[in-house]
Scaffold this active site. Structure first.
Site, PDB file in Angstrom:
ATOM      1  N   ARG A 243       0.812  -1.228   0.000  1.00 55.43           N
ATOM      2  CA  ARG A 243       0.000   0.000   0.000  1.00 55.43           C
ATOM      3  C   ARG A 243       0.841   1.272   0.000  1.00 55.43           C
ATOM      4  NH1 ARG A 243      -2.785  -3.185   3.671  1.00 55.43           N
ATOM      5  NH2 ARG A 243      -4.667  -4.086   2.762  1.00 55.43           N
TER       6      ARG A 243
ATOM      7  N   LYS B 156       3.273  11.755 -10.843  1.00 55.53           N
ATOM      8  CA  LYS B 156       2.487  10.867 -11.711  1.00 55.53           C
ATOM      9  C   LYS B 156       3.306   9.604 -11.949  1.00 55.53           C
ATOM     10  CE  LYS B 156      -0.431  13.876 -14.540  1.00 55.53           C
ATOM     11  NZ  LYS B 156      -0.760  14.274 -15.928  1.00 55.53           N
TER      12      LYS B 156
ATOM     13  N   GLU C 233      10.439  19.903 -23.916  1.00 56.04           N
ATOM     14  CA  GLU C 233       9.730  20.183 -22.653  1.00 56.04           C
ATOM     15  C   GLU C 233      10.287  21.455 -22.006  1.00 56.04           C
ATOM     16  OE1 GLU C 233       7.140  18.381 -22.069  1.00 56.04           O
ATOM     17  OE2 GLU C 233       7.520  16.418 -22.975  1.00 56.04           O
TER      18      GLU C 233
ATOM     19  N   LYS D 131       7.436  23.487 -12.794  1.00 56.03           N
ATOM     20  CA  LYS D 131       6.613  22.279 -12.637  1.00 56.03           C
ATOM     21  C   LYS D 131       6.099  22.189 -11.199  1.00 56.03           C
ATOM     22  CE  LYS D 131       5.384  17.799 -13.731  1.00 56.03           C
ATOM     23  NZ  LYS D 131       5.588  16.612 -14.525  1.00 56.03           N
TER      24      LYS D 131
ATOM     25  N   GLU E 295      -4.359  17.286 -11.346  1.00 55.14           N
ATOM     26  CA  GLU E 295      -4.797  17.712 -12.677  1.00 55.14           C
ATOM     27  C   GLU E 295      -6.313  17.820 -12.784  1.00 55.14           C
ATOM     28  OE1 GLU E 295      -2.510  16.093 -15.987  1.00 55.14           O
ATOM     29  OE2 GLU E 295      -4.132  16.627 -17.349  1.00 55.14           O
TER      30      GLU E 295
ATOM     31  N   ARG F 156      -3.221  22.083 -13.973  1.00 54.60           N
ATOM     32  CA  ARG F 156      -2.050  21.274 -14.333  1.00 54.60           C
ATOM     33  C   ARG F 156      -2.047  20.915 -15.818  1.00 54.60           C
ATOM     34  NH1 ARG F 156       0.798  16.298 -10.881  1.00 54.60           N
ATOM     35  NH2 ARG F 156       2.251  15.682 -12.509  1.00 54.60           N
TER      36      ARG F 156
ATOM     37  N   ASN G 207       0.188  20.323 -20.743  1.00 59.37           N
ATOM     38  CA  ASN G 207      -0.102  19.589 -21.987  1.00 59.37           C
ATOM     39  C   ASN G 207       0.019  20.466 -23.225  1.00 59.37           C
ATOM     40  OD1 ASN G 207      -0.615  17.108 -20.812  1.00 59.37           O
ATOM     41  ND2 ASN G 207      -2.708  17.687 -20.314  1.00 59.37           N
TER      42      ASN G 207
ATOM     43  N   HIS H 296       0.836  18.969 -26.516  1.00 59.31           N
ATOM     44  CA  HIS H 296       0.741  17.521 -26.320  1.00 59.31           C
ATOM     45  C   HIS H 296      -0.487  16.895 -26.966  1.00 59.31           C
ATOM     46  CE1 HIS H 296       4.116  18.065 -23.694  1.00 59.31           C
ATOM     47  NE2 HIS H 296       4.135  16.788 -23.327  1.00 59.31           N
TER      48      HIS H 296
ATOM     49  N   HIS I 167       0.710  13.906 -28.872  1.00 61.78           N
ATOM     50  CA  HIS I 167       0.317  12.528 -28.527  1.00 61.78           C
ATOM     51  C   HIS I 167      -0.340  11.839 -29.722  1.00 61.78           C
ATOM     52  CE1 HIS I 167       0.042  13.402 -23.922  1.00 61.78           C
ATOM     53  NE2 HIS I 167       1.190  12.836 -24.233  1.00 61.78           N
TER      54      HIS I 167
ATOM     55  N   HIS J 116       8.925  11.182 -28.083  1.00 62.64           N
ATOM     56  CA  HIS J 116       7.873  12.007 -27.487  1.00 62.64           C
ATOM     57  C   HIS J 116       8.148  13.511 -27.673  1.00 62.64           C
ATOM     58  CE1 HIS J 116       4.891  13.474 -24.682  1.00 62.64           C
ATOM     59  NE2 HIS J 116       5.850  14.095 -24.014  1.00 62.64           N
TER      60      HIS J 116
HETATM   61  N1  NAD Z   1       5.273  10.914 -14.858  1.00 59.47           N
HETATM   62  C1  NAD Z   1       5.219  11.972 -15.619  1.00 59.47           C
HETATM   63  O1  NAD Z   1       4.777  13.054 -15.199  1.00 59.47           O
HETATM   64  C2  NAD Z   1       5.717  11.880 -17.018  1.00 59.47           C
HETATM   65  C3  NAD Z   1       5.911  13.042 -17.769  1.00 59.47           C
HETATM   66  C4  NAD Z   1       6.446  12.923 -19.050  1.00 59.47           C
HETATM   67  C5  NAD Z   1       6.781  11.681 -19.558  1.00 59.47           C
HETATM   68  N2  NAD Z   1       6.573  10.557 -18.811  1.00 59.47           N
HETATM   69  C6  NAD Z   1       6.931   9.215 -19.306  1.00 59.47           C
HETATM   70  O2  NAD Z   1       8.322   9.183 -19.508  1.00 59.47           O
HETATM   71  C7  NAD Z   1       8.635   8.175 -20.464  1.00 59.47           C
HETATM   72  C8  NAD Z   1       9.691   8.689 -21.409  1.00 59.47           C
HETATM   73  O3  NAD Z   1      10.852   8.981 -20.666  1.00 59.47           O
HETATM   74  P1  NAD Z   1      12.273   9.249 -21.375  1.00 59.47           P
HETATM   75  O4  NAD Z   1      12.089  10.167 -22.518  1.00 59.47           O
HETATM   76  O5  NAD Z   1      13.216   9.586 -20.293  1.00 59.47           O
HETATM   77  O6  NAD Z   1      12.611   7.845 -22.058  1.00 59.47           O
HETATM   78  P2  NAD Z   1      13.376   6.541 -21.508  1.00 59.47           P
HETATM   79  O7  NAD Z   1      13.204   6.365 -20.081  1.00 59.47           O
HETATM   80  O8  NAD Z   1      12.957   5.434 -22.412  1.00 59.47           O
HETATM   81  O9  NAD Z   1      14.903   6.880 -21.824  1.00 59.47           O
HETATM   82  C9  NAD Z   1      15.327   7.085 -23.156  1.00 59.47           C
HETATM   83  C10 NAD Z   1      16.544   6.230 -23.487  1.00 59.47           C
HETATM   84  O10 NAD Z   1      17.715   6.808 -22.893  1.00 59.47           O
HETATM   85  C11 NAD Z   1      18.439   5.815 -22.160  1.00 59.47           C
HETATM   86  N3  NAD Z   1      19.122   6.530 -21.091  1.00 59.47           N
HETATM   87  C12 NAD Z   1      18.564   7.074 -19.983  1.00 59.47           C
HETATM   88  N4  NAD Z   1      19.477   7.812 -19.329  1.00 59.47           N
HETATM   89  C13 NAD Z   1      20.628   7.719 -20.013  1.00 59.47           C
HETATM   90  C14 NAD Z   1      21.928   8.272 -19.835  1.00 59.47           C
HETATM   91  N5  NAD Z   1      22.187   9.145 -18.858  1.00 59.47           N
HETATM   92  N6  NAD Z   1      22.885   7.936 -20.719  1.00 59.47           N
HETATM   93  C15 NAD Z   1      22.597   7.130 -21.762  1.00 59.47           C
HETATM   94  N7  NAD Z   1      21.399   6.596 -22.017  1.00 59.47           N
HETATM   95  C16 NAD Z   1      20.427   6.900 -21.140  1.00 59.47           C
HETATM   96  C17 NAD Z   1      17.377   4.861 -21.729  1.00 59.47           C
HETATM   97  O11 NAD Z   1      17.927   3.602 -21.393  1.00 59.47           O
HETATM   98  C18 NAD Z   1      16.488   4.808 -22.966  1.00 59.47           C
HETATM   99  O12 NAD Z   1      17.023   3.940 -23.926  1.00 59.47           O
HETATM  100  C19 NAD Z   1       7.319   7.815 -21.135  1.00 59.47           C
HETATM  101  O13 NAD Z   1       6.912   6.562 -20.685  1.00 59.47           O
HETATM  102  C20 NAD Z   1       6.354   8.886 -20.656  1.00 59.47           C
HETATM  103  O14 NAD Z   1       5.022   8.400 -20.546  1.00 59.47           O
HETATM  104  C21 NAD Z   1       6.052  10.650 -17.559  1.00 59.47           C
HETATM  105 ZN    ZN Z   2       5.707  15.624 -22.605  1.00 60.13          ZN
END
Ligand code: NAD
Ligand code: ZN
Length: 358
Positions: A121, A143, A185, A227, A237, A241, A245, A248, A252, A265
């Site tokens: 939990r 999130k 971003e 943020k 949200e 919040r 977007n 986005h 998206h 993305h």
């Molecule tokens: N929770 C939230 O508020 C929120 C907001 C925006 C996006 N997201 C989520 O985030 C995800 C995307 O995240 P992302 O863009 O970081 O992608 P990711 O986590 O897939 O990382 C991108 C790539 O970079 C590699 N990598 C990471 N750090 C590295 C480093 N320092 N050196 C070399 N390689 C490295 C990873 O292994 C991966 O292959 C999506 O699932 C999206 O839904 C969440």
């Molecule tokens: Zn985004």
């Protein structure tokens, strides 16, 4: 090093932004009142680069660090990976006082955060983001979640971390394409909230791409502060919040219609911001000068600005309608009302189609 705070009553937490601060991870965790076992959730790509220093830092402060590796890739932000993490936490006898540390990009952060939010939990977790996107966006705000076959992020929870530790030096190993995608971003924060950040980016985006440490610390801190402010005003949200977007809705949809293979993305958000700003100008919210500057900066960052010719506009609109933010036949759009200002505006699919075809 910069220290920020997200103010959410008893769920408040600090964000540390600095250069060589991974080696101090244990110190920060101890300061946050954590102790005992730490599950370091990461992937093989990031583990090879940063697991050792983090492991050492934790051990030096008396933590018992247990690595849990998930395969790299968005497709592994899944219920199956979650199950595997639960299995490991149970096997290692994790208790309520134990914690999870997410070491990686947004995929690892969302997945590890949700595992922590739900195991017993809820146990505490810490974000150590290693992509630019994760450092300015996903690691802050609570999130968490995983994808489902029917859509991204369909299963999740709001659950704030105990602290966020941002070491800008890890960006040196990030592929350039991922870095530039993360800049989308950063630019977004300038457009929606901060004309001074926007102007700084116009002047120094090349230096930022060259990974100037001081500039990175300054810029990432500014983004996290924005943020934090948005999340403090509307954690779940309900309304405000949604300004995050900006760009986005179209972004998206573009990711979805291209099967999540053509655009990262942030790249899709680059196109989405250009189109959202153009739409804002057409609808009379945004002046031409601001529109030109938004398009100019997105181009300067090296992000795409156009919807590719092979994407059907009606298909794109259909993808927006199935997006969870559509309601009552109209789609909620974040409009740019000049740099640093936004307005929500509801548009029908045909109005969007007309605008995109213009
Ligand atoms: N929770 C939230 O508020 C929120 C907001 C925006 C996006 N997201 C989520 O985030 C995800 C995307 O995240 P992302 O863009 O970081 O992608 P990711 O986590 O897939 O990382 C991108 C790539 O970079 C590699 N990598 C990471 N750090 C590295 C480093 N320092 N050196 C070399 N390689 C490295 C990873 O292994 C991966 O292959 C999506 O699932 C999206 O839904 C969440
Ligand atoms: Zn985004």
């Amino acid at each position: 090093m910069q220290t920020l705070k997200v103010n959410l009553g008893d769920r408040s937490y600090p964000i540390y932004v600095g250069s060589a601060i991974l080696a101090r991870a244990g110190e920060f965790l101890a300061q946050a009142g954590l102790r005992g076992k730490v599950a370091v959730v990461t992937n093989p790509t990031v583990a090879q680069l940063y697991l050792d220093p983090v492991h050492k830092a934790l051990a030096n402060s008396g933590f018992d660090a247990i690595p849990i590796l998930v395969p790299d890739g968005e497709e592994h932000k899944s219920v199956a990976s979650l199950q595997m993490i639960y299995d490991r936490l149970i096997a290692e006898r994790f208790e309520r006082k134990s914690c999870v540390l997410a070491l990686g990009g947004g995929v690892v952060g969302d997945l590890a955060g949700f595992a922590a939010a739900t195991y017993l939990r809820g146990i505490p977790y810490v974000q150590v983001p290693t992509t630019l996107l994760a450092q300015v966006d996903s690691s802050v705000g609570g999130k968490t979640g995983v994808n489902h076959a029917h859509g991204k992020n369909l299963i999740g929870a709001f659950c704030q971390p105990k602290l966020v530790l941002i070491a800008v030096t890890v960006l040196q190993t990030l592929p350039q394409r991922e870095l530039v995608a993360g800049l989308a971003e950063v630019i977004k924060y300038g457009v929606i909230e901060d004309p001074a950040l926007f102007a700084l980016l116009e002047e120094k985006i090349d230096q930022l791409i060259q990974l100037d440490d001081e500039l990175l610390i300054q810029t990432i801190s500014t983004c996290c502060a924005i943020k934090a402010k948005v999340v403090e005003a509307d954690e779940r949200e309900d309304d405000y919040r949604a300004v995050l977007n900006f760009g986005h809705t179209i972004g998206h949809a573009l990711e979805a219609v291209t099967g999540y293979t053509q655009f990262l993305h942030g790249e899709a958000v680059g196109v989405g911001m250009v189109k959202a700003a153009a739409l804002s100008a057409q609808q009379g919210f945004c002046d031409q000068g601001s529109l030109d500057r938004v398009v100019g900066l997105i181009k300067q960052a090296g992000l795409p600005t156009e919807i590719p010719g092979n994407v059907s506009l009606p298909g794109l609109i259909q993808a927006m309608e199935v997006d969870k933010k559509a309601a009552g036949g109209k789609i909620k759009f974040v409009m740019c009302a000049g740099l640093g200002k936004t307005r929500f505006h509801w548009l029908s699919p045909s109005e969007i189609l007309n605008a995109l075809s213009a």
